[in-house]
Design an enzyme around this catalytic site. Structure first.
Site, PDB file in Angstrom:
ATOM      1  N   ASN A  89       0.815  -1.224   0.000  1.00 54.50           N
ATOM      2  CA  ASN A  89       0.000   0.000   0.000  1.00 54.50           C
ATOM      3  C   ASN A  89       0.846   1.272   0.000  1.00 54.50           C
ATOM      4  O   ASN A  89       0.454   2.291   0.572  1.00 54.50           O
ATOM      5  CB  ASN A  89      -0.958   0.018   1.196  1.00 54.50           C
ATOM      6  CG  ASN A  89      -2.067  -1.004   1.064  1.00 54.50           C
ATOM      7  OD1 ASN A  89      -2.126  -1.758   0.099  1.00 54.50           O
ATOM      8  ND2 ASN A  89      -2.944  -1.054   2.039  1.00 54.50           N
ATOM      9  N   ARG A 220      -4.569 -12.855  -0.940  1.00 56.82           N
ATOM     10  CA  ARG A 220      -5.844 -13.016  -0.255  1.00 56.82           C
ATOM     11  C   ARG A 220      -6.676 -14.078  -0.981  1.00 56.82           C
ATOM     12  O   ARG A 220      -6.384 -14.436  -2.119  1.00 56.82           O
ATOM     13  CB  ARG A 220      -6.574 -11.674  -0.209  1.00 56.82           C
ATOM     14  CG  ARG A 220      -5.903 -10.683   0.719  1.00 56.82           C
ATOM     15  CD  ARG A 220      -6.503  -9.293   0.639  1.00 56.82           C
ATOM     16  NE  ARG A 220      -6.188  -8.626  -0.604  1.00 56.82           N
ATOM     17  CZ  ARG A 220      -6.371  -7.324  -0.836  1.00 56.82           C
ATOM     18  NH1 ARG A 220      -6.882  -6.562   0.122  1.00 56.82           N
ATOM     19  NH2 ARG A 220      -6.070  -6.787  -1.992  1.00 56.82           N
TER      20      ARG A 220
END
Length: 352
Positions: A89, A220
């Protein structure tokens, strides 16, 4: 992974922690004479002792614009040794870039020092083969994966290339520029090594890879091993920005752009619509849009067709097969290839 032994690394951390304590004790006097930037000051507070930054603070995404309470400042000092620094991020790279700009504006040497320590962290975190883990020094489980996801490595390479090219002037001397240049060259080699080959043809890149086998890996549950268009677009943009690309780099660009031209979805776009019958009250749908061109976020590694998944981690061929929460909560389509193809036309003219 670390260049030093565990004992040496712990010693370095101990010395660093002592140095930070001394710095904190003397910061008050220095701040009276040096111009301060409030955001940069918050970044200094949250920088880990070994140079990197976490993407969270006190369980939430970091907001450097908000003044910290006295209790939060004490907590930040207690967490100096936490091993949660990351490049995910935009963490660490965005702090380094901001600090360099704050140093340019204020002349505050503390910001330049912190930026150098951030670059030291990035250089130490690089794998011998040239990739970067998502987290370092904690590389347990998925954190060890070579991570292009959310442009993690792209951000690192872009920053280090700027350092190597001398864009930050006297902040990074000759030794830093050479180290950054070597890291970029290794990073490019890793990029070439991870371009996915299917049926003997180079395609684009996955979002993350096993650090040892260099095979595409799961992140994920809904991010399966696959070809990832968003990350691949920025990888190609980075490669096309190299001033003296090797023949291998040129071929990687040609083949990557060819893949984008062969896997576009013409005449459609996506939109969020009101859907009272859905759990979120909204839905993401494909709609006809003459003249528009989009790409799926992921393509499978066999037939190279659009790939979707929900929180159950099961591959789906249609977006509508994914649960509503994930349909509206993730960018499953986008125009990522458009910028690449436009840039490629100019790049070919220059490197023909």
């Amino acid at each position: 992974m670390m260049a030093t032994s565990r004992l040496t690394a712990l010693t370095i951390r101990h010395i660093t922690t002592m140095w930070l304590a001394v710095l904190a004790a003397n910061t008050g006097a220095a701040a009276q004479t040096a111009v301060a930037d409030s955001v940069a000051e918050q970044m200094l507070l949250l920088q880990r002792s070994y140079g990197g930054w976490s993407k969270t603070f006190d369980g939430k995404a970091v907001d450097y614009r908000r003044p910290f309470s006295e209790g939060e400042r004490r907590l930040a000092w207690k967490q100096k040794e936490a091993d949660d620094a990351t490049i995910d991020n935009g963490a660490t790279t965005k702090e380094v870039i901001y600090l360099l700009e704050a140093h340019r504006k204020t002349g505050n040497a503390r910001y330049a020092d912190a930026a150098r320590r951030g670059v030291d962290y990035l250089l130490e975190a690089q794998y011998p083969g040239g990739g970067w883990p998502q987290y370092f020094p904690d590389i347990r489980f998925y954190r060890s994966q070579i991570t292009y996801n959310d442009d993690a490595i792209f951000n690192v390479l872009t920053l280090l290339k700027a350092v190597a090219d001398g864009e930050y002037g006297p902040v990074f001397g000759r030794r830093y520029r050479k180290r950054a240049q070597r890291a970029v060259l290794k990073g490019v080699e890793n990029t070439l090594a991870t371009q996915v080959v299917i049926d003997g043809k180079r395609t684009i890149w996955a979002a993350q890879y096993d650090k040892d086998s260099l095979k595409p890996a799961t992140a994920r549950a809904y991010e399966l091993p696959s070809l990832a268009t968003s990350e691949s677009a920025n990888i190609l943009m980075f490669l096309m920005a190299l001033t003296a690309p090797s023949e291998r780099v040129k071929q990687a660009i040609h083949q990557g752009v060819r893949w984008f031209t062969e896997h576009d979805i013409e005449g459609y776009t996506t939109k969020i619509v009101v859907a009272p019958d859905q759990p979120t009250g909204r839905d993401r749908v494909l709609v006809v849009a003459p003249g528009e061109v989009i790409w799926a976020r992921f393509y499978d590694l066999a037939e190279q067709q659009p790939l979707f998944a929900g929180r159950d981690g099961q591959p789906k061929k249609k977006l509508e097969a994914v649960e509503n929460e994930r349909r509206v909560g993730y960018a499953w389509y986008g125009g990522w290839g458009d910028t690449v193809i436009k840039r490629y036309k100019k790049w070919v003219e220059h490197h023909q």
